[in-house]
Design a protein around this motif. Structure first.
Motif, PDB file in Angstrom:
ATOM      1  N   LEU A 261     -66.404 -10.898 -29.345  1.00 29.77           N
ATOM      2  CA  LEU A 261     -65.238 -10.222 -29.923  1.00 29.77           C
ATOM      3  C   LEU A 261     -64.982 -10.647 -31.368  1.00 29.77           C
ATOM      4  O   LEU A 261     -64.333  -9.929 -32.125  1.00 29.77           O
ATOM      5  CB  LEU A 261     -63.991 -10.504 -29.070  1.00 29.77           C
ATOM      6  N   GLU A 262     -65.497 -11.802 -31.752  1.00 28.74           N
ATOM      7  CA  GLU A 262     -65.335 -12.268 -33.131  1.00 28.74           C
ATOM      8  C   GLU A 262     -66.231 -11.510 -34.106  1.00 28.74           C
ATOM      9  O   GLU A 262     -66.000 -11.539 -35.318  1.00 28.74           O
ATOM     10  CB  GLU A 262     -65.680 -13.762 -33.222  1.00 28.74           C
ATOM     11  N   LYS A 263     -67.253 -10.810 -33.577  1.00 26.73           N
ATOM     12  CA  LYS A 263     -68.238 -10.170 -34.455  1.00 26.73           C
ATOM     13  C   LYS A 263     -67.733  -8.812 -34.944  1.00 26.73           C
ATOM     14  O   LYS A 263     -66.960  -8.145 -34.254  1.00 26.73           O
ATOM     15  CB  LYS A 263     -69.566 -10.030 -33.714  1.00 26.73           C
ATOM     16  N   PRO A 264     -68.183  -8.367 -36.110  1.00 27.98           N
ATOM     17  CA  PRO A 264     -67.662  -7.123 -36.711  1.00 27.98           C
ATOM     18  C   PRO A 264     -68.366  -5.857 -36.217  1.00 27.98           C
ATOM     19  O   PRO A 264     -68.274  -4.813 -36.839  1.00 27.98           O
ATOM     20  CB  PRO A 264     -67.917  -7.340 -38.202  1.00 27.98           C
ATOM     21  N   TYR A 265     -69.105  -5.957 -35.135  1.00 21.88           N
ATOM     22  CA  TYR A 265     -69.728  -4.771 -34.534  1.00 21.88           C
ATOM     23  C   TYR A 265     -69.384  -4.743 -33.040  1.00 21.88           C
ATOM     24  O   TYR A 265     -69.019  -5.770 -32.464  1.00 21.88           O
ATOM     25  CB  TYR A 265     -71.250  -4.757 -34.760  1.00 21.88           C
ATOM     26  N   PRO A 266     -69.468  -3.566 -32.402  1.00 18.93           N
ATOM     27  CA  PRO A 266     -68.939  -3.438 -31.031  1.00 18.93           C
ATOM     28  C   PRO A 266     -69.691  -4.276 -30.006  1.00 18.93           C
ATOM     29  O   PRO A 266     -70.921  -4.215 -29.919  1.00 18.93           O
ATOM     30  CB  PRO A 266     -69.113  -1.941 -30.721  1.00 18.93           C
ATOM     31  N   MET A 267     -68.936  -5.050 -29.265  1.00 18.24           N
ATOM     32  CA  MET A 267     -69.496  -5.725 -28.095  1.00 18.24           C
ATOM     33  C   MET A 267     -69.810  -4.671 -27.032  1.00 18.24           C
ATOM     34  O   MET A 267     -69.048  -3.735 -26.828  1.00 18.24           O
ATOM     35  CB  MET A 267     -68.477  -6.723 -27.528  1.00 18.24           C
ATOM     36  N   GLN A 268     -70.943  -4.827 -26.385  1.00 17.58           N
ATOM     37  CA  GLN A 268     -71.218  -4.067 -25.168  1.00 17.58           C
ATOM     38  C   GLN A 268     -71.771  -5.064 -24.177  1.00 17.58           C
ATOM     39  O   GLN A 268     -72.964  -5.355 -24.170  1.00 17.58           O
ATOM     40  CB  GLN A 268     -72.202  -2.920 -25.425  1.00 17.58           C
ATOM     41  N   ARG A 269     -70.885  -5.588 -23.354  1.00 14.79           N
ATOM     42  CA  ARG A 269     -71.283  -6.653 -22.434  1.00 14.79           C
ATOM     43  C   ARG A 269     -70.949  -6.246 -21.008  1.00 14.79           C
ATOM     44  O   ARG A 269     -69.899  -5.668 -20.742  1.00 14.79           O
ATOM     45  CB  ARG A 269     -70.584  -7.965 -22.810  1.00 14.79           C
ATOM     46  N   LEU A 270     -71.864  -6.542 -20.122  1.00 14.47           N
ATOM     47  CA  LEU A 270     -71.653  -6.320 -18.692  1.00 14.47           C
ATOM     48  C   LEU A 270     -71.308  -7.655 -18.055  1.00 14.47           C
ATOM     49  O   LEU A 270     -72.077  -8.619 -18.166  1.00 14.47           O
ATOM     50  CB  LEU A 270     -72.918  -5.741 -18.057  1.00 14.47           C
ATOM     51  N   LEU A 271     -70.141  -7.718 -17.424  1.00 18.61           N
ATOM     52  CA  LEU A 271     -69.716  -8.929 -16.716  1.00 18.61           C
ATOM     53  C   LEU A 271     -69.908  -8.674 -15.229  1.00 18.61           C
ATOM     54  O   LEU A 271     -69.239  -7.827 -14.643  1.00 18.61           O
ATOM     55  CB  LEU A 271     -68.241  -9.231 -17.022  1.00 18.61           C
ATOM     56  N   GLN A 272     -70.842  -9.391 -14.647  1.00 23.66           N
ATOM     57  CA  GLN A 272     -71.045  -9.213 -13.215  1.00 23.66           C
ATOM     58  C   GLN A 272     -70.774 -10.505 -12.474  1.00 23.66           C
ATOM     59  O   GLN A 272     -71.010 -11.600 -12.974  1.00 23.66           O
ATOM     60  CB  GLN A 272     -72.448  -8.685 -12.922  1.00 23.66           C
ATOM     61  N   GLY A 273     -70.229 -10.336 -11.295  1.00 29.08           N
ATOM     62  CA  GLY A 273     -69.915 -11.486 -10.462  1.00 29.08           C
ATOM     63  C   GLY A 273     -69.675 -10.999  -9.057  1.00 29.08           C
ATOM     64  O   GLY A 273     -69.174  -9.894  -8.856  1.00 29.08           O
ATOM     65  N   ASP A 274     -70.023 -11.818  -8.107  1.00 37.77           N
ATOM     66  CA  ASP A 274     -69.893 -11.415  -6.713  1.00 37.77           C
ATOM     67  C   ASP A 274     -68.424 -11.195  -6.360  1.00 37.77           C
ATOM     68  O   ASP A 274     -67.514 -11.584  -7.101  1.00 37.77           O
ATOM     69  CB  ASP A 274     -70.509 -12.488  -5.805  1.00 37.77           C
ATOM     70  N   VAL A 275     -68.225 -10.575  -5.224  1.00 33.07           N
ATOM     71  CA  VAL A 275     -66.877 -10.315  -4.723  1.00 33.07           C
ATOM     72  C   VAL A 275     -66.071 -11.609  -4.730  1.00 33.07           C
ATOM     73  O   VAL A 275     -66.522 -12.630  -4.208  1.00 33.07           O
ATOM     74  CB  VAL A 275     -66.968  -9.758  -3.279  1.00 33.07           C
ATOM     75  N   GLY A 276     -64.892 -11.591  -5.364  1.00 32.38           N
ATOM     76  CA  GLY A 276     -64.009 -12.757  -5.331  1.00 32.38           C
ATOM     77  C   GLY A 276     -64.356 -13.859  -6.308  1.00 32.38           C
ATOM     78  O   GLY A 276     -63.819 -14.968  -6.222  1.00 32.38           O
ATOM     79  N   SER A 277     -65.241 -13.583  -7.283  1.00 35.67           N
ATOM     80  CA  SER A 277     -65.663 -14.660  -8.195  1.00 35.67           C
ATOM     81  C   SER A 277     -64.684 -14.876  -9.341  1.00 35.67           C
ATOM     82  O   SER A 277     -64.807 -15.834 -10.093  1.00 35.67           O
ATOM     83  CB  SER A 277     -67.061 -14.351  -8.750  1.00 35.67           C
ATOM     84  N   GLY A 278     -63.711 -13.967  -9.524  1.00 37.02           N
ATOM     85  CA  GLY A 278     -62.681 -14.174 -10.539  1.00 37.02           C
ATOM     86  C   GLY A 278     -62.957 -13.500 -11.865  1.00 37.02           C
ATOM     87  O   GLY A 278     -62.771 -14.106 -12.928  1.00 37.02           O
ATOM     88  N   LYS A 279     -63.385 -12.249 -11.823  1.00 37.45           N
ATOM     89  CA  LYS A 279     -63.656 -11.508 -13.065  1.00 37.45           C
ATOM     90  C   LYS A 279     -62.360 -11.086 -13.761  1.00 37.45           C
ATOM     91  O   LYS A 279     -62.314 -10.975 -14.988  1.00 37.45           O
ATOM     92  CB  LYS A 279     -64.496 -10.258 -12.757  1.00 37.45           C
TER      93      LYS A 279
END
Length: 666
Positions: A261-279
């Motif tokens: 988010l600090e960078k001057p170009y668009p983030m495209q990030r996939l956050l994956q985590g198992d059920v209940g992992s706290g996303k």
């Protein structure tokens, strides 16, 4: 003709070249009747010695063929007058089909056949059978492909050194082999797609996909986006207010997202985590970084239940910090909706949470810097793009509770950065999974009663039946009434997709507060519902559900410290091999990545996570399971070429993707 070819996805010469056979038939040899074997496919040539139409027990055309070594019966259960005219006594017929033993000796049922003469030559190559559509015969497709092979540029886009290092034939040799295999070709390796010719095309296709998506990844760095400084106060205040500490995995991914988010170009990030992992808390921290710098953030969820759950949770966390959270859903009243739209437009609403209602034209953000898409695979590519375009080029965080196998991540998500929360919060107890036949329903009812009498809560989930919402509604309503009668001393709730949002919210609130002991539901509770006191999940007709859905539903329990169980009720007599394999996988593992790998192997990438609708160029030839080593090699070569070989990149993409190279995921 061009319209029919277009239905097969063929719009140019390259499309014809890469329209590959499904299988092959061997018309290169003629087998004598005396040498036929039951169950094998063979080609026979002989003289028609008798033809008749029999009417008992049903209308059938019988044709007897004699080749001097014996007689063969051709049996046609469906036939036209033109067939009767062609199958005349004395004619020479060449027939191809599966041989079986019949009442009168060897027979073929509905073989391919044609009238031939003494001079008619036998095919010199195996005959390919192509995917087709109504009104487009195999002969016409073969003719078009033969034309393309003789007119197209078949020169290699890969340097000889690359082909040699992978022991692969040239592009032209591979096409010739696959469209016209020699009689001595290894039919088994051709049909299993392990032949070197298939491997060459699979590698080229994987390379094109990698080049396309990694080029898109590189281009993103030339687009402008708000450079968001790290949060100095809001995130600290949020974490201090929480009754739990972040896991190391949550801290790691939050740091990765914060740096993006600090960078001057668009983030495209996939956050994956198992059920209940706290996303969700990680997403909240990302939103804080945008809000602290005076920008807005949006969270989009696929269902109202999940969106409203996010709203309640965020409101509880962020309202004490002085942050205004807005809620937007299609079911809102006009007055409330007008107020929310005004707050979003003038920037008062710093965090906006909603369903697909966020896509609508009248939703105007003042300063959108971050778009968070939960369960991203449930949204079409156009919907995700619509949200992103509302802010020019906002940063984008996509979240998924369906873990993605490594090969899928390397292939279809090559234009994304991927963060994984690979540990569960402490205090979670393992969920015990049980497979129980529908015949033992009474035992299950006892288990439900015992759990509720001990102060715990339970879910009873009914599946979609035969894709019918009306039938699903009837089933869940019938189950609800039956369970009310079975447990007159318990408070039983009901929630399904046809209820008004206010009704659903009332039912879910009562269950969350512990006022309802047993919740009967459709799969609307698949994601996002978080009731720590619920320790028992019963899933009806579990054999009808997919692995991902079963894993998601099971994840609704085991969210507190109590010992939790998931009971998969199945109908014993109706288990297909696929259903049996699914139930075995879900019974043996609670690891989302193991389950996702099995799901990918069973369903293929086209169905897994809805990629078919995502806009990513689909793989037609390569297989991620079979060709994982080729994928590794393609990824390495793509990285090198993008830095050093722009001409080769363009040439290769032109061959494989043509004008579709911009069809990359948003």
């Amino acid at each position: 003709m061009l319209t029919k070819l277009a239905k097969l996805g063929i719009s140019n010469m390259q499309g014809l070249l890469l329209h590959m056979p499904l299988r092959y038939v061997d018309e290169t040899r003629i087998t004598a009747v005396r040498d036929l074997r039951s169950g094998e496919q063979a080609q026979v040539q002989g003289e028609v010695v008798h033809v008749e139409v029999q009417y008992r027990p049903r209308k059938v055309l019988i044709c007897r063929l004699n080749d001097q070594s014996g007689q063969l019966v051709l049996r046609f259960l469906h036939f036209y007058p033109s067939q009767l005219a062609s199958l005349k006594e004395g004619k020479q017929i060449r027939a191809l089909g599966e041989v079986r033993s019949g009442f009168f000796g060897w027979e073929m049922v509905h073989p391919q056949y044609r009238v031939v003469g003494d001079e008619t030559e036998v095919a010199t190559a195996l005959t390919p059978v192509y995917p087709t559509t109504a009104g487009l015969s195999q002969a016409v497709i073969r003719k078009w492909i033969a034309w393309a092979l003789s007119h197209a540029d078949l020169s290699d886009t890969l340097p000889a050194s690359v082909s040699q290092s992978l022991n692969l034939p040239s592009f032209a040799q591979s096409l010739a082999c696959l469209h016209h295999p020699a009689p001595e070709a290894d039919l088994a390796s051709l049909e299993s797609r392990e032949h070197p010719a298939w491997q060459r095309l699979a590698f080229e296709e994987l390379l094109a996909q990698q080049l396309s998506m990694r080029r898109h990844y590189a281009r993103r760095k030339h687009q402008g986006a708000p450079a968001l400084k790290p949060s100095k106060t809001l995130i600290t205040a949020l974490l201090k207010s929480l009754p739990f500490a972040l896991t190391q995995a949550q801290q790691k991914v939050a740091l990765e997202i914060g740096r993006d988010l600090e960078k001057p170009y668009p983030m495209q990030r996939l956050l994956q985590g198992d059920v209940g992992s706290g996303k969700t808390i990680v997403a909240a921290m990302a939103a804080m970084q945008a809000i602290e710098q005076g920008w807005q953030a949006a969270i989009m969820a696929p269902t109202e239940i999940l969106a409203e759950q996010h709203y309640q949770k965020m409101q509880g966390w962020l309202a004490p910090l002085g942050i205004q959270v807005a809620w937007l859903a299609g079911s809102q009243g006009k007055k409330q909706r007008r107020e929310m739209l005004a707050a979003i437009a003038d920037g008062q609403a710093q965090l906006v949470i909603g369903t697909h209602a966020l896509f609508q034209e009248q939703v105007v953000f003042q300063r959108l810097a971050l778009a968070i898409v939960d369960e991203q695979h449930r949204f079409g590519v156009q919907q995700r793009l619509s949200l992103r375009q509302k802010g020019g080029q906002p940063h984008q965080l996509m979240m998924s509770a369906t873990p993605i196998p490594r090969t899928l991540s390397m292939s279809y998500f090559a234009d994304l950065d991927v963060s994984v929360i690979d540990e569960l919060p402490p205090g979670r107890t393992p969920i015990v999974t049980r497979l129980i036949s529908d015949a033992r329903r009474d035992e299950v009812l006892e288990r439900v009663q015992d759990a509720c009498m001990q102060g715990r809560q339970a879910y009873w989930v009914c599946p979609l039946i035969e894709e019918s919402e009306a039938l699903q509604l009837q089933t869940v309503t019938d189950t609800y009434e039956t369970l009310q009668q079975s447990f007159p001393h318990l408070k039983v709730g009901l929630v399904h997709g046809r209820m008004k949002p206010a009704e659903k919210q009332t039912v879910m609130a009562a269950f969350s507060a512990g006022e309802t002991q047993l919740l009967v539901a459709t799969t609307v509770i698949e994601v996002g519902v978080d009731v720590p006191n619920a320790s028992l999940m019963v899933i009806e007709h579990a054999e009808r559900m997919g692995l991902s859905q079963l894993h998601q539903l099971r994840g609704r329990v085991g969210r507190g410290a109590a010992k939790s169980s998931c009971i998969l009720l199945y109908q014993d007599g109706k288990l297909s091999e696929m259903a049996r394999a699914r139930l075995k996988t879900i019974y043996e593992s609670t690891d989302g990545f193991v389950i996702a790998q099995a799901d990918l192997a069973q369903r293929g990438p086209g169905e897994f996570m809805g990629i078919r609708q995502s806009g990513v160029p689909m793989l037609k030839i390569a297989d991620l399971e079979r060709d994982h080593e080729l994928l590794e090699a393609a990824r390495e070569l793509a990285e090198r070429w993008l830095e050093t070989e722009p001409v080769l990149v363009d040439k290769h993409l032109a061959r494989w993707l043509g004008h579709a190279e911009e069809l990359v995921k948003v």
